[in-house]
Scaffold this active site. Structure first.
Site, short mmCIF file in Angstrom:
data_model
loop_
_atom_site.label_atom_id
_atom_site.label_comp_id
_atom_site.label_asym_id
_atom_site.label_seq_id
_atom_site.Cartn_x
_atom_site.Cartn_y
_atom_site.Cartn_z
N GLY A 106 -22.86 39.50 11.10
CA GLY A 106 -22.02 40.67 11.41
C GLY A 106 -21.60 41.26 10.08
N ALA A 146 -22.70 45.15 6.90
CA ALA A 146 -24.14 45.40 6.98
C ALA A 146 -24.64 45.24 8.41
CB ALA A 146 -24.90 44.47 6.04
N SER A 172 -21.22 34.45 13.59
CA SER A 172 -20.38 33.32 13.90
C SER A 172 -18.96 33.65 13.54
CB SER A 172 -20.86 32.11 13.11
OG SER A 172 -19.85 31.13 13.14
N ILE A 174 -16.94 38.93 4.07
CA ILE A 174 -16.49 39.02 2.70
C ILE A 174 -15.60 40.24 2.47
CG2 ILE A 174 -17.39 39.64 0.42
CD1 ILE A 174 -19.31 37.41 0.67
N ALA A 210 -14.32 50.27 -1.01
CA ALA A 210 -14.36 51.68 -1.41
C ALA A 210 -15.78 52.19 -1.25
CB ALA A 210 -13.92 51.83 -2.86
N LYS A 257 -10.69 59.07 -0.85
CA LYS A 257 -11.06 58.72 -2.22
C LYS A 257 -11.75 59.90 -2.89
CE LYS A 257 -14.18 55.82 -4.87
NZ LYS A 257 -15.00 54.63 -4.96
N LEU A 272 -25.70 42.28 1.20
CA LEU A 272 -25.75 41.22 0.19
C LEU A 272 -27.02 40.38 0.30
CD1 LEU A 272 -22.03 40.08 0.34
CD2 LEU A 272 -23.12 41.63 -1.29
N THR A 275 -20.86 50.84 -4.64
CA THR A 275 -22.20 51.15 -4.14
C THR A 275 -22.67 50.22 -3.01
OG1 THR A 275 -23.00 49.87 -6.03
CG2 THR A 275 -23.11 52.25 -6.22
N ILE A 325 -21.73 49.65 0.23
CA ILE A 325 -21.96 50.29 1.53
C ILE A 325 -23.06 51.35 1.39
CG2 ILE A 325 -20.89 51.77 3.28
CD1 ILE A 325 -19.31 49.42 3.59
#
Lengths: 499, 500
Positions: free
Chosen positions: A13, A16, A37, A43, A48, A76, A331, A342, A344
């Site tokens: 989940g 990403a 899970s 994380i 931003a 932002k 990741l 960067t 997202i």
């Protein structure tokens, strides 16, 4: 080549995974299952973004006000870099330019020509986002793209966990099925090495045609099962750890991310509506975990919320992020520190390319080749832009910063810096990534002054040039003042429900 | 550190252009207009004894940007150079003898992203739509009907270029440049004076005059007096991909109304151009000397003219490729002195124009910091290579097998990037774009389609659209294009009215 993709399995989940679920659920006739899970934490804390996320949200049909309210988001306009050019310094990288060119000569070159020796950072007076952010003001850009108030862009700060939850709602309402389970094994087909299914902790096997690996650093599918290999960039980007912690907000909030240089890395400050996200990115070769945590806690706006959490990582990317019937996002596909927000953006890019090159009629290997080529190019141009931040910075003159200044850098970046130092011209190697104003912001912000300005600037009448630039400065300043206060804007339009 | 060191003015004090012709006078005109004499005099040396290469010359739409920079009025330019309008190129006999396809400027469809149009059309085609790609191009429909207008109801402004006589164009720009202070020096260059490596100090003329300069532009054509000659810069030879090494060119009397497009016809050992001008027609046969003798090639060309020949056929020799560096020290090569690609896609003038543009955006001072030249050369190399690959595709994807020449060019190993993009298109329908691309997606699509290179799939971005809706959208678009093309005046009428 295998048949068409009917079932997509998303492993993991987090931002990403749910971004993928929400985007892919808009393609027709497909069954999508996402496995995550609830014992594995996500994380994301304060996250931003770049302005491109608005395009992504738009394609999902997301209502902006609802999204801002549900994710505790703030607006932002750019990033403030503190102490990078030496202790006590500050500069901005805003989501706008420094004004239009005159007779083909870029605005930053015109400023170079006219600046007085004591004027270091007055080029920022031409940046509407910088002026607005410093004044704590925000509103969406005006329709008229030619006006100063129509010539900028913006992104968000939000709670990544809430964003994932928000997208989960979207995805589930469009039929994505979520399973709460851990993955204990990955099954590969004997004949071609494609993933046939993933085995859950309960023993059940989830089969699928296309697997999206959003399992984070671990890369459960792309690395552990398919052995993609990792290209390690830590010689250029040596930060390998971060402590992250939320803290209470002390009132009004600038519509910008802040990145403050520290002795062995830097600290982020991401303002949300209900609190502030903070993190200290550092190199473990230069700083112990205890010292890093202490530095973070000593530099918060308000009382910490919970204990700092430690993250470990290595800068770099998977050699391939699409292998056979597996595409890694987030990741799982690579990591560069969030210095330019960067993370997202790279997920958006990956999903955009995946939809364009979607294996609707089978896994033609060329699709993966092109996906991997484009993502490698994007990753590398972002990498080089980040390395730039370090190699021309001064920091605090300690060993970490000395090493950054003296270490080798990629040849392409070296050539780009040399050209700027000689001429003030920005060499763009990837037209899909950061543009001229972004590069100028980092060069100038770190006091890298070109040895000359564009000689063609001399073709413009000097008095008139100074007059036009004064006028522009004035227009930017008054336009910024005309914008509403950032927090007042949020209160009026999109305040989050009490947390 | 200050931007300009106190009291030291490093600005250029003079610019010398070596060679007239299209490249030289384009550079002179642009430098006169942009620099306004602020970087010292701009002088151009040319010899009336040395002929210029240009005959009938065709261009691509980017030229409008150059004219805008110069403030040139289209009517004045067209009427004074005898130019005609160009909507694209017809390729005859390229795929196989007897076939024809069109590369239109401006792409396909109306108001659609090119990638979306491509998916639309490939899907419609896969579902049985028999309308060819060219049916979706306003430029093609207008060209096929011999019509022209710069814009049309429902289709907006058209993307178009020109045909003109290159020597009249050079004269036109010469007048423009001289009015703006460019000094023309008549003389033949006998020697290049260079006392330091990678630096030209002066050129000495046959009559003994010595012309000094800070910046030299080498527009000396194939001779390459400065860069290739004096500075001994190497050449990257591409003749293994583009084996044509000669051309014979001749004008012919105009037969009938002039067409608003260039025609390129494949021949046994190369191809033949037909460039319609107001008063006459330019013709040329580009060929490979290994496959056909000069006499045979000349005879073949003369035999194909649609009007009587005007003057004697002229022979040109060349090698496809580019100077390894086109900017060395204080010397920048433009035009043929920088490189040569056969005029199959009319890119010669475009490459001169982008060279001038890059020179202005990386404008040097007397230090000639090598990092400036390095960036210029990097961008130039990329641009040449992208165009090279586009031209190679015209040959490599052909299915002609009637001569040894065609069998060779069909089976030669391709440059890596071209092989990649072609196999990507064939297998996935994805049209790759690299950096510094002169020809965009629709141009590549037109050559693929013309050579019957079809992808195994289309990109699925439009799959969610129901068939009926797709059909309605395409039909409405087609009707708008068809109607607009019919509303245009005949090309010759348009030109006559413009210059009447």
């Amino acid at each position: 080549m295998r048949g068409s993709v009917r079932k997509i399995v998303i492993v993991g989940g987090g931002s990403a995974g749910w971004m993928a679920a929400a985007a892919l659920s808009r393609t027709p006739d497909r069954q999508i299952e996402l496995i995550e899970s609830s014992d594995i934490g996500v994380i994301g804390v304060g996250e931003a973004t770049l302005p491109t996320i608005r395009f992504f949200n738009n394609t999902l049909g997301i209502n902006e006000i609802e999204f801002v309210r549900k994710t505790q988001a703030t607006f932002k306009l750019g990033i403030e870099f503190r102490d990078w050019a030496g202790p006590g310094t500050s500069f901005f990288h805003g989501f706008s330019d420094f004004g239009p060119p005159i007779q083909g000569v870029s605005a930053h070159q015109l400023w170079l020509k006219t600046r007085r020796p004591d004027e270091l950072l007055s080029y920022q007076d031409f940046s509407i986002t910088t002026a607005a952010a410093r004044a704590g003001r925000f509103a969406g850009p005006a329709e008229d793209k030619r006006s100063v108030l129509g010539s900028y862009s913006y992104g968000y700060h939000f709670d990544a966990g809430l964003y994932a939850a928000f997208l989960r709602g979207q995805a589930e309402s469009r039929g994505v099925r979520r399973r709460d389970a851990r993955i204990v094994d990955v099954r590969l087909r004997g004949e071609d090495g494609f993933i046939s299914g993933v085995v859950l902790d309960g023993g059940e096997v989830v089969e699928g045609d296309l697997f999206i690996d959003c399992s984070g650093f671990a890369g459960l599918l792309i690395e552990r099962a398919l052995g993609a290999g990792f290209e390690d960039w830590s010689q250029w980007l040596p930060c390998d750890r971060a402590f992250a912690v939320g803290c209470e907000s002390a009132g009004s909030t600038m519509p910008a991310t802040r990145a403050t240089a520290r002795s062995a890395g830097w600290q982020w400050r991401i303002p949300l509506q209900h609190r502030i996200g903070n993190g200290h990115v550092f190199s473990s070769r230069f700083l112990s975990d205890d010292e890093a945590a202490a530095t973070l806690l000593a530099n918060l706006d308000g009382k910490p919320i919970g204990e700092p959490r430690l993250l470990k990582f290595t800068a770099g990317r998977r050699r391939k992020s699409w292998i056979r019937n597996c595409v890694a996002l987030g990741l799982a596909s690579g990591f560069v520190e969030p210095l330019e927000s960067t993370s997202i953006h790279l997920i958006e890019l990956g999903l955009g390319r995946l939809l364009e090159l979607f294996p609707a009629q089978g896994f033609e290997p060329r699709l993966a080749d092109e996906y991997n080529r484009q993502m490698a190019q994007r990753f590398e141009s972002i990498r080089d832009f980040l390395i730039l931040h370090y190699c021309i910075a001064r920091g605090d003159d300690g060993p970490f910063w000395r090493e950054r200044r003296e270490s080798p850098i990629p040849d392409t970046l070296r050539a780009q810096i040399e050209l700027f130092a000689a001429t003030g011209q920005v060499s763009i190697r990837d037209s899909g990534s950061f543009g001229e104003p972004s590069w100028v912001s980092i060069y100038f912000g770190n006091r890298l002054w070109p040895r000359r300005y564009d000689p063609l600037a001399d073709l413009i009448d000097d008095t008139q040039l100074r007059h036009v630039l004064d006028q522009r400065r004035h227009i930017v300043a008054s336009a910024a003042q005309a914008l509403p206060d950032h927090m007042a804007f949020i209160a009026a339009h999109c305040r989050a429900d009490a947390a | 550190m200050s931007v300009v060191e106190e009291g030291v003015d490093r600005r250029l004090r003079s610019i010398v252009i070596v060679g007239g012709g299209t490249a030289g006078w384009m550079a002179a005109a642009a430098l006169a207009q942009v620099l306004k004499g602020r970087f010292g005099p701009v002088r151009l040396i040319e010899s009336a004894e040395i002929g210029t290469v240009g005959v009938g010359e065709a261009t691509i739409p980017s030229l409008a940007g150059f004219h805008e920079l110069l403030g040139i009025d289209e009517r004045d330019f067209v009427c004074r150079t005898g130019a005609t309008f160009k909507l694209g190129i017809e390729f005859r006999d390229w795929h196989r003898p007897g076939t024809s396809f069109f590369h239109p400027f401006g792409g396909y469809g109306v108001g659609l992203d090119p990638a979306i149009f491509q998916s639309f059309w490939l899907r419609a085609r896969a579902e049985g739509d028999t309308r060819g790609l060219a049916e979706w191009s306003i430029n093609n429909l207008a060209a096929a009907r011999g019509r022209f207008a710069p814009q049309g109801q429902g289709v907006g402004p058209l993307s178009y270029a020109y045909h003109f006589d290159a020597s009249r164009y050079a004269q036109y720009l010469r007048a423009y440049a001289e009015v703006r202070g460019v000094e023309r020096i008549e003389g033949r260059i006998e020697a290049v004076v260079h006392t330091r490596p990678e630096r030209v100090d002066a050129v000495r003329l046959a009559d003994g005059r010595v012309i000094e300069g800070d910046l030299f532009l080498d527009c000396s054509g194939f001779h390459g007096l400065l860069l290739a000659g004096a500075l001994d810069e190497g050449f990257e030879d591409w003749s293994h991909w583009l084996p044509c090494d000669r051309a014979v060119a001749v004008g012919s009397a105009r037969a009938g109304a002039f067409t608003p497009f260039t025609c390129s016809t494949a021949m046994e050992a190369g191809w033949r151009w037909r460039i319609p001008l107001q008063q006459r027609t330019g013709n040329g046969y580009v060929y490979c000397s290994r496959d056909v003798s000069d006499d045979e090639a000349t005879a073949r060309l003369l035999g194909e003219l649609d009007g009587s020949a005007v003057g004697e056929p002229r022979l040109l020799r060349f090698t496809a490729g580019r100077r390894k560096r086109s900017w060395v020290g204080n010397c920048v090569a433009l035009g043929l002195a920088a490189g040569f690609l056969e005029p199959l896609e009319s890119t010669s003038i475009h490459l001169i124009q982008t060279g001038i543009g890059r020179l202005l955006s990386l404008f040097p001072d007397r230090d000639f910091d090598p990092v400036i030249a390095r960036e210029y050369n990097r961008l130039t190399a990329l641009e040449y290579e992208r165009i090279r690959d586009f031209i190679i595709l015209h040959y490599s994807a052909s299915q002609r097998d009637d001569t040894d020449f065609w069998r060779r060019v069909r089976s030669m190993p391709l440059p890596e990037e071209l092989a990649y993009r072609q196999s990507m298109f064939e297998r996935t329908g994805h049209n790759v774009a690299f950096e510094e691309e002169a020809f965009l997606l629709p141009s590549w699509l037109s050559i693929y389609a013309g050579h019957q290179v079809w992808p195994a799939r289309h990109e699925p971005i439009i799959d969610a659209i129901p068939r009926a809706e797709l059909e309605r959208g395409l039909s409405a678009m087609h009707a708008a294009i068809d109607q607009a093309a019919n509303s245009f005046p005949g090309h010759a009428d348009y030109v006559a009215r413009l210059c009447g």
